[in-house]
Structures are given as structure tokens and as C-alpha cells.
Design an enzyme around this catalytic site. Structure first.
Site, short mmCIF file in Angstrom:
data_model
loop_
_atom_site.label_atom_id
_atom_site.label_comp_id
_atom_site.label_asym_id
_atom_site.label_seq_id
_atom_site.Cartn_x
_atom_site.Cartn_y
_atom_site.Cartn_z
N LYS A 171 0.92 -1.58 0.42
CA LYS A 171 -0.09 -0.10 0.04
C LYS A 171 0.76 1.17 -0.31
O LYS A 171 1.68 1.83 0.95
CB LYS A 171 -0.92 0.07 1.41
CG LYS A 171 -2.69 0.41 1.25
CD LYS A 171 -2.07 2.31 0.50
CE LYS A 171 -1.87 3.22 1.70
NZ LYS A 171 -1.56 4.99 0.46
N GLY A 224 6.08 5.63 7.87
CA GLY A 224 5.92 6.86 7.65
C GLY A 224 5.44 7.95 8.73
O GLY A 224 6.95 7.66 9.78
N SER A 225 4.50 9.27 9.39
CA SER A 225 4.26 9.51 10.27
C SER A 225 4.05 9.02 11.78
O SER A 225 3.50 7.64 11.36
CB SER A 225 3.51 10.58 10.02
OG SER A 225 2.16 10.09 10.31
N GLY A 229 1.28 5.84 12.55
CA GLY A 229 2.64 4.83 13.20
C GLY A 229 1.57 4.70 14.29
O GLY A 229 1.53 3.19 14.53
N GLU A 246 8.93 2.19 11.67
CA GLU A 246 9.69 3.24 10.95
C GLU A 246 8.66 4.69 10.92
O GLU A 246 8.43 5.03 9.83
CB GLU A 246 10.56 3.05 9.90
CG GLU A 246 11.41 1.90 10.10
CD GLU A 246 12.34 2.09 10.43
OE1 GLU A 246 12.89 2.84 11.57
OE2 GLU A 246 12.94 0.52 11.44
N GLN A 327 2.82 20.26 2.40
CA GLN A 327 4.15 20.09 3.12
C GLN A 327 5.21 20.99 3.53
O GLN A 327 5.42 21.92 3.84
CB GLN A 327 4.59 18.94 2.38
CG GLN A 327 6.64 18.79 3.18
CD GLN A 327 5.84 18.04 4.27
OE1 GLN A 327 4.95 17.11 4.56
NE2 GLN A 327 6.67 18.50 5.15
P1 NAD Z 1 1.58 9.04 6.73
O1 NAD Z 1 2.24 8.41 7.84
O2 NAD Z 1 1.32 10.15 6.24
O3 NAD Z 1 1.24 8.16 5.08
C1 NAD Z 1 1.95 6.78 5.38
C2 NAD Z 1 1.18 5.25 4.38
O4 NAD Z 1 0.65 5.65 5.87
C3 NAD Z 1 1.13 6.16 3.53
O5 NAD Z 1 0.86 4.85 2.50
C4 NAD Z 1 -0.74 6.47 3.77
O6 NAD Z 1 -1.07 5.86 3.07
C5 NAD Z 1 -0.83 5.60 5.08
N1 NAD Z 1 -1.77 6.21 5.75
C6 NAD Z 1 -2.48 6.93 5.83
N2 NAD Z 1 -3.80 6.95 7.40
C7 NAD Z 1 -3.18 5.81 7.41
C8 NAD Z 1 -3.84 4.42 7.84
N3 NAD Z 1 -4.53 4.91 9.01
N4 NAD Z 1 -3.85 3.06 8.35
C9 NAD Z 1 -3.72 2.99 7.70
N5 NAD Z 1 -2.42 3.22 6.74
C10 NAD Z 1 -1.79 4.74 6.68
O7 NAD Z 1 3.53 10.04 6.49
P2 NAD Z 1 4.37 10.45 5.30
O8 NAD Z 1 3.83 11.94 5.23
O9 NAD Z 1 3.47 9.49 3.58
O10 NAD Z 1 5.73 10.48 4.94
C11 NAD Z 1 5.70 11.22 6.16
C12 NAD Z 1 6.74 10.73 7.61
O11 NAD Z 1 7.27 9.00 7.04
C13 NAD Z 1 7.64 11.27 8.07
O12 NAD Z 1 7.13 11.47 9.70
C14 NAD Z 1 8.97 10.90 7.93
O13 NAD Z 1 9.78 11.02 8.86
C15 NAD Z 1 8.79 9.16 7.80
N6 NAD Z 1 9.87 8.55 7.70
C16 NAD Z 1 10.33 7.59 8.48
C17 NAD Z 1 11.61 6.78 7.70
C18 NAD Z 1 12.21 6.15 8.83
O14 NAD Z 1 12.45 4.91 7.70
N7 NAD Z 1 12.12 6.39 9.74
C19 NAD Z 1 11.22 6.96 6.49
C20 NAD Z 1 10.86 7.59 5.11
C21 NAD Z 1 10.11 9.10 5.88
#
Ligand code: NAD
Length: 476
Positions: A171, A224-225, A229, A246, A327
Site C-alpha cells: 500500500k 511514515g509519520s 504509526g 519506522e 507540505q
Molecule cells: P503518513 O503517515 O502520512 O503516511 C504513510 C503511509 O501510511 C501512506 O501510505 C498512507 O497512505 C498510509 N496511511 C495513512 N493513514 C493510514 C491508516 N489509518 N492506516 C494505515 N495506513 C495509513 O506519512 P508520509 O507523510 O507519507 O511520510 C512522511 C513521514 O514518514 C515522516 O514522518 C517521515 O519521517 C517518515 N519516514 C520515516 C522513515 C524511517 O525509516 N524512519 C523513512 C521515510 C519517512
């Protein structure tokens, strides 16, 4: 170009789609991406569930062949796919090509790992009994990825998942369907049985919860964020499901008086602003001792202001646009908040270029303290702040005074301080005289505290997440 979902070996017809917009030029629409509803997701879950036992029984040679095929094609097509990545996400062309090459290397690494699957045989503490410890696949794994590394992160989840015999549902983030689609298209020709790999694009908030909650999905790997998470971890806990997260960072780069100034400036410039600062490992807090502070800030500001910001595909551009308007507005608002809280801001304004896009000048905010919002919350853009400290001890305390713990760097010529920092920085990855971002693919990646949860990604440590362990006792 229509990006369709890939389920059970078929590209599905789509009724609902979203445009894929180039952040360097919003008049450039790369294509339209299917938006799956829960019905398509359910199909994908069923397909993966049916395919999982077959792939779990595949030989190391079959797994090697698939992973090696994908790695070879990614490396061969890195220029073309790097261009797609830069056009879609906005990192510069060299960065986009580099990311595709990285994805290829990851597949090659796990191709090799498939041939090295091993267990342990131990002597029992009881006479005549043999003990075997073996790893086996966990089944269907849900992979949820962010937009900022649109091909490398899917690669570093899919490759180990397949290497260790699992079926997957990817996804990807809504903003970057093109790279996910290209990667899955290659996988669709790799010799994998139908249903082992599935692509489900759609809104995370709509289909994400169902993926996380389905009893047929045995594990979730999420990048993700932090808020997303946390929600996923809670749901996985409720369903007693394996989970790996992560998330964000607020990574410190400590610069000590004895640092080589050129190295410190280069590492900070790279760590803070390359890839438009949109890296979870970005150096967003520069913690600088007072003897070098003014020289460092002046030199870094000069280099930052000289960075060429522009269309990601243009020759010589060093920093591409921000990924989207939302953003960009978030970045600008953090710069504003930092200024209102007393920070001295250089750069950080919206920029216009020949094409309409989400351009901003990189920002350096000096004279901040660690309690300011600019230092406690992840911005996720080309914005770095400087915190002045007295000495190494205060620098370490400030570096660790954060809820995150992904990466931490130090620039110093003191072996004593470098060694102490490596041992005492509260982060999963520590860099000495190197940017906080920029890692190898054959060693673990991940953090501590609020940045990560569960076992590490990448390298051989990935086996911890993508396998389960069985202990067998035999009386021959
Ligand atoms: P996000 O959390 O908005 O989205 C990440 C993913 O989760 C997307 O595919 C999104 O569609 C999905 N998602 C959203 N709501 C969900 C839900 N309720 N249930 C399941 N999935 C859902 O993050 P983003 O804006 O895409 O990415 C930016 C963030 O990612 C930043 O905080 C960044 O630090 C982090 N990031 C971390 C790493 C790492 O390895 N630590 C690497 C890259 C990015």
C-alpha cells in the site's frame, strides 16, 4: 498513463482515480492512479492468502531468481526510472537515479540472502536428543510506505519479505503511485506465482485500517509519520499482529570546536537540505559548541544560500521542490513559528520558477533553544535550526533531549568524544564526520524511542521481522 492495482496476477479495472502531479510543474500530470476501495483490498488479501503457502515452499533458487531479476532490471533502468521518480516526487535527477540504483542493490542483496537461509542445530541438554532451530515465513505481510523514498522503501520491505518466503500487499503513499507501479510491473514479470505480490493504491485512511485488521494479514511493516504509526501499532496490538514501524526524526548533528569546519559544513548541508530535507534521517537540529558556532553558521548559511533550487529534472539543480502544497505550507508555517519564538531566520521563503511548483528556499534558523517547537517537532522539509551549547557534555544532553531517536551525528577530531558519542547518543544510527542521512543497504536501519518500533529493517536483521522461529526436538 493509468496506474492500476495489481491483484492475484491481474491488473484490475479502475473506476476511481487520482492525478499524479509533478511537484516541479503542476501542469505536468504523469498519470492517473487507481484508488482502491475495500473490495479491491479484500481481493488482494484473499489472493495473497491463497498464494502464501506455495511461495513459502519455494526453493532458495526460485527466490534468488526472482529477486535477482528485479535487481538487474532496476539497475539497468535506473536512468529512466530515476527520471520518473524525480518527476513524481521532486528530488533531483541524480538523487532519483541514485535511489533507483539503491532499490536494485537491495534486491540483489536479498537475492543472495535467499541462498544463505540458515538455521541452527544444537546439542540438547538431554542425552540423545537433537535440537533444530529453523526460520519459517510468517505468511501474508502488509507493507505501508511513505512518499519520500518512493522506490527504495517499497524495495527494502518487498525484497526481504519475498526472500524469506512471504506473500505481500503493498500500500504505497498516495503521492507517488508511479514508482510503486513501476516496481510491481517488474515483479509481475519476474516469475513470481500469481498472488504473491499485490499492489493496492488508495487512501491510507480508507483502506489502511482494513489491511491492518484483517486476520489473514499476519504482519504489518509501516514507514511514515508518528501519528499514523501509533494508530497502526495499537490496532496490531489489539489483533496480536507482528508490527514494525519506522517513523519520524529530529536528528541532531553535533559540531564541536575541534571539528574540521569544511567537513562539518558539508555534512550539515547534505544532511539538512539534500532531498529537500524530506528524509527521516535529515539533520534538523545542528547542536554547535560556542567556539566554532559563529564561523560554522556563517559558512553553512553561505553554502545554503548558494544552493540552486529548481525543477528537479533540470541540469545543475541541487534542491528540488517540496512534494506538495500541504507540505510546503507546513514548512513555511514552522519557519514562521520559529521566527516568532525568537529564532533568526535566513532563507525559508516561497520561490517562483519558470514552471509553477512547490519551491522554497532552504532555511537556517539560528539562536534557537531546544524547547522551541522548531526543535521538538518534525518539519520534514529543508529547514534546519542551530542550537548553541557550551561544551560536549551539553551538546550530548541536548542531542538526546528529544522524543525521537533515529539518527545522530557528530563532527569532531576527538577520538574520545567520537567514541563517547557513539556509545551514548540515543539513536539507532550514529554518524561520525558524516551526514545523519545516507546509509548502507546491507546493515540494519532504524531507530530508538519514538522513531521506531519492532525489529530492524535491512541487512540480515530483516529476517527477524519477516520470519518466525521454530524449535524442534528429535529423539532419533
Ligand atoms: P503518513 O503517515 O502520512 O503516511 C504513510 C503511509 O501510511 C501512506 O501510505 C498512507 O497512505 C498510509 N496511511 C495513512 N493513514 C493510514 C491508516 N489509518 N492506516 C494505515 N495506513 C495509513 O506519512 P508520509 O507523510 O507519507 O511520510 C512522511 C513521514 O514518514 C515522516 O514522518 C517521515 O519521517 C517518515 N519516514 C520515516 C522513515 C524511517 O525509516 N524512519 C523513512 C521515510 C519517512
Amino acid at each position: 498513463m493509468d496506474y492500476r492495482n495489481f491483484v492475484g496476477g491481474q491488473w484490475l479495472e479502475t473506476t476511481d482515480s487520482t492525478p499524479n502531479v509533478n511537484p516541479s510543474d503542476i501542469s505536468d500530470i504523469l498519470g492517473y492512479a487507481a484508488k482502491a476501495g475495500v473490495d479491491q483490498l479484500d481481493q488482494a488479501i484473499d489472493a495473497a492468502h491463497q498464494a502464501a503457502p506455495g511461495w513459502a515452499a519455494s526453493t532458495p533458487q526460485q527466490r534468488f531468481d526472482v529477486l535477482d531479476f528485479v535487481g538487474t532490471e532496476l539497475l539497468a533502468r535506473k536512468a529512466e526510472l530515476g527520471r520518473l521518480l524525480s518527476r513524481e516526487e521532486g528530488k533531483t535527477l541524480p538523487e532519483g537515479i541514485g535511489e533507483v540504483a539503491r532499490a536494485g542493490q537491495i534486491f540483489k542483496f536479498f537475492a543472495g540472502e535467499a541462498l544463505r537461509l540458515a538455521g541452527d542445530r544444537l546439542a540438547s541438554v538431554r542425552p540423545g536428543i537433537e535440537v533444530d532451530v529453523t526460520r519459517f515465513p510468517i505468511g501474508v505481510v502488509g507493507l505501508i510506505t511513505p512518499w519520500n523514498f518512493p522506490i527504495a522503501i517499497p524495495a527494502w520491505k518487498i525484497a526481504p519479505a519475498l526472500c524469506y518466503g512471504n506473500a505481500v500487499i503493498l500500500k504505497p503513499a498516495e503521492l507517488v503511485p508511479g514508482c510503486a507501479h513501476a516496481l510491481i510491473e517488474i515483479l509481475s514479470r519476474s516469475g513470481l506465482p500469481e498472488g504473491v505480490v499485490n499492489l493496492v493504491m488508495g487512501r491510507g485512511s480508507q483502506i489502511g485500517p482494513r489491511l491492518v485488521e484483517s486476520a489473514k494479514v499476519k504482519a504489518i511493516s509501516f514507514t511514515g509519520s508518528v501519528p499514523t504509526g501509533r494508530g497502526i501499532a495499537a490496532a496490531c496490538g489489539q489483533h496480536l499482529k507482528k508490527v514494525q514501524l519506522e517513523m519520524g526524526g529530529k536528528n541532531p548533528m553535533v559540531v564541536l570546536d575541534d571539528a574540521d569546519l569544511a567537513i562539518a559544513v558539508e555534512a550539515s548541508l547534505n544532511g539538512a537540505f539534500f532531498s529537500t530535507g524530506q528524509r527521516c534521517t535529515a539533520s534538523s537540529r545542528l547542536v554547535v559548541t560556542e567556539g566554532i558556532h559563529d564561523r560554522f553558521v556563517e559558512a553553512l548559511a553561505e553554502r545554503m544560500q548558494a544552493l540552486k533550487v529548481g525543477n528537479a529534472l533540470e541540469d545543475g539543480v541541487q534542491m528540488g521542490p517540496v512534494v506538495d502544497e500541504r507540505q510546503l505550507q507546513q514548512n513555511l508555517s514552522y519557519v514562521d513559528i520559529a521566527a516568532k519564538q525568537g529564532g533568526k531566520v535566513q532563507g525559508g521563503e516561497r520561490l517562483n520558477r519558470d514552471t509553477e511548483g512547490f519551491y522554497m528556499a532552504p532555511a537556517l534558523v539560528s539562536e534557537t533553544d531546544n524547547a522551541m517547537r522548531i526543535n521538538t517537532e518534525e518539519v520534514f522539509g529543508p529547514v534546519a535550526s542551530v542550537i548553541r551549547v557550551k561544551d560536549y557534555e551539553e551538546a550530548l544532553a541536548v542531542a538526546n533531549d528529544t522524543e525521537f531517536g533515529l539518527s545522530a551525528g557528530i563532527c569532531t577530531t576527538s577520538l574520545k568524544h567520537a567514541s563517547h558519542f557513539k556509545a551514548n547518543a540515543e539513536a539507532g544510527m550514529v554518524m561520525v564526520n558524516l551526514p545523519t542521512a545516507g546509509v548502507d543497504y546491507h546493515v540494519p536501519f532504524g531507530g530508538t524511542k519514538g522513531s521506531s518500533f519492532g525489529s530492524r529493517e535491512q541487512g540480515r536483521y530483516a529476517a527477524e521481522f519477516y520470519t518466525s522461529v521454530k524449535t524442534a526436538y528429535t529423539l532419533p
